[in-house]
Design a protein around this motif. Structure first.
Motif, PDB file in Angstrom:
ATOM      1  N   GLY A 143       0.818  -1.202   0.000  1.00 33.02           N
ATOM      2  CA  GLY A 143       0.000   0.000   0.000  1.00 33.02           C
ATOM      3  C   GLY A 143       0.853   1.253   0.000  1.00 33.02           C
ATOM      4  O   GLY A 143       1.699   1.462  -0.877  1.00 33.02           O
ATOM      5  N   GLY A 144       0.644   2.099   1.016  1.00 31.99           N
ATOM      6  CA  GLY A 144       1.413   3.336   1.114  1.00 31.99           C
ATOM      7  C   GLY A 144       2.902   3.106   1.205  1.00 31.99           C
ATOM      8  O   GLY A 144       3.694   3.976   0.825  1.00 31.99           O
ATOM      9  N   GLY A 145       3.301   1.936   1.702  1.00 31.22           N
ATOM     10  CA  GLY A 145       4.727   1.617   1.760  1.00 31.22           C
ATOM     11  C   GLY A 145       5.332   1.451   0.384  1.00 31.22           C
ATOM     12  O   GLY A 145       6.420   1.971   0.093  1.00 31.22           O
ATOM     13  N   LEU A 146       4.628   0.721  -0.495  1.00 31.48           N
ATOM     14  CA  LEU A 146       5.116   0.593  -1.866  1.00 31.48           C
ATOM     15  C   LEU A 146       5.037   1.929  -2.581  1.00 31.48           C
ATOM     16  O   LEU A 146       5.924   2.283  -3.368  1.00 31.48           O
ATOM     17  N   GLU A 147       3.997   2.690  -2.297  1.00 33.32           N
ATOM     18  CA  GLU A 147       3.878   4.008  -2.918  1.00 33.32           C
ATOM     19  C   GLU A 147       5.029   4.918  -2.503  1.00 33.32           C
ATOM     20  O   GLU A 147       5.550   5.692  -3.317  1.00 33.32           O
ATOM     21  N   LEU A 148       5.450   4.817  -1.251  1.00 30.73           N
ATOM     22  CA  LEU A 148       6.609   5.593  -0.807  1.00 30.73           C
ATOM     23  C   LEU A 148       7.867   5.130  -1.516  1.00 30.73           C
ATOM     24  O   LEU A 148       8.663   5.949  -1.994  1.00 30.73           O
ATOM     25  N   ALA A 149       8.066   3.829  -1.603  1.00 31.24           N
ATOM     26  CA  ALA A 149       9.241   3.300  -2.299  1.00 31.24           C
ATOM     27  C   ALA A 149       9.259   3.742  -3.757  1.00 31.24           C
ATOM     28  O   ALA A 149      10.310   4.086  -4.306  1.00 31.24           O
ATOM     29  N   MET A 150       8.096   3.728  -4.404  1.00 34.76           N
ATOM     30  CA  MET A 150       8.028   4.115  -5.815  1.00 34.76           C
ATOM     31  C   MET A 150       8.269   5.601  -6.016  1.00 34.76           C
ATOM     32  O   MET A 150       8.676   6.015  -7.108  1.00 34.76           O
ATOM     33  N   SER A 151       8.012   6.417  -4.999  1.00 35.00           N
ATOM     34  CA  SER A 151       8.272   7.854  -5.136  1.00 35.00           C
ATOM     35  C   SER A 151       9.759   8.165  -5.046  1.00 35.00           C
ATOM     36  O   SER A 151      10.198   9.244  -5.461  1.00 35.00           O
TER      37      SER A 151
END
Length: 260
Positions: A111-119
């Motif tokens: 979720g937001g963890g992958l979204e943070l990594a992708m940013s």
């Protein structure tokens, strides 16, 4: 810098941010997002900081998602504000930093963890990492840029599959589709990130910031990435780093970039 939910170390230009909520598997709540913004902003403004690595505390999770308890009873309007504020404060903010950011993904990035990594500008992962966007299993969609960045990184078809199935991919699967650059054993993860950071730090921080801006421009609606590249290329000619880099090359010595 002193925080409640994150740890920040800065050693000779290499900064490491550790999300430190192990009992919550480092889940992102509003307070953690605010602290991360402050840390990234402060480090980016410090010209001595050349690279930032972000990772999660312990071995189970990078970030296992958002803290659902904070928004389970939100209205439509509140949900929209949550996504808009989060994207502005952290996810878009990180993507557009002039200081390179490496995500060292240890364990779950969901979720937001992958979204943070992708940013972040690129990602490395431990071999126990698991990545996914499970939001549709909760009756919602990714709201921190996941529907946009995942297709950019892995392609539309694979992104659709991952989002619609709410499934997780292994570190090796993530590497195979370009989501992460390297996969190593857990104990080798931070040393690898630091090694890559060291290679980056030998180069011009001014030129790297310009390159980040030019690459990101390709993914901005209404922006001609080629024109941004031309402008940033030209701007480099007015920097002290360009003068030092070209002089050092002609003099057959190692460049000592002033970062200006």
């Amino acid at each position: 810098m002193s925080f409640e939910n994150i740890l920040v170390n800065n050693n000779e230009g290499l900064a490491t941010i550790i999300i430190n909520r192990p009992k919550k598997l480092n889940a992102l709540n509003k307070a953690t997002i605010a602290e991360l913004h402050t840390a990234f902003d402060t480090l980016n403004k410090d010209t001595n900081t050349k690279v930032i690595i972000i990772t999660g505390s312990e071995q189970k999770a990078f970030v296992a998602g958002a803290d659902i308890s904070e928004f389970a009873d939100f209205s439509v309007e509140e949900g929209g504000k949550l996504a808009a504020n989060g994207q502005e404060q952290l996810f878009d903010f990180v993507e557009n930093l002039s200081t390179p950011v490496i995500a060292a993904v240890n364990g779950f990035a969901l979720g937001g963890g992958l979204e943070l990594a992708m940013s972040c500008h690129f990602r490395v992962a431990s071999d126990n990492a698991k990545m996914g966007l499970p939001e549709v299993s909760l009756g919602v969609i990714p709201g921190y840029g996941g529907t946009q960045r995942l297709p950019q990184l892995v392609g539309k078809g694979k992104a659709m599959e991952l989002i619609m199935t709410a499934g997780m991919m292994s570190a090796e699967e993530a590497k195979a589709c370009g989501l992460v650059n390297y996969v190593v054993a857990q104990e080798e993860l931070l040393p690898l990130a630091e090694k890559l950071a060291g290679k980056i730090m030998r180069n011009s921080s001014v030129a790297i910031g310009a390159a980040i801006k030019a690459v990101n421009a390709n993914f901005e609606d209404g922006t001609n990435g080629y024109e941004v590249e031309i402008a940033e290329f030209g701007n480099c000619f007015g920097t002290e780093d360009f003068k030092e880099g070209t002089t050092a090359f002609l003099e057959k010595r190692k460049a000592d970039f002033p970062g200006k």
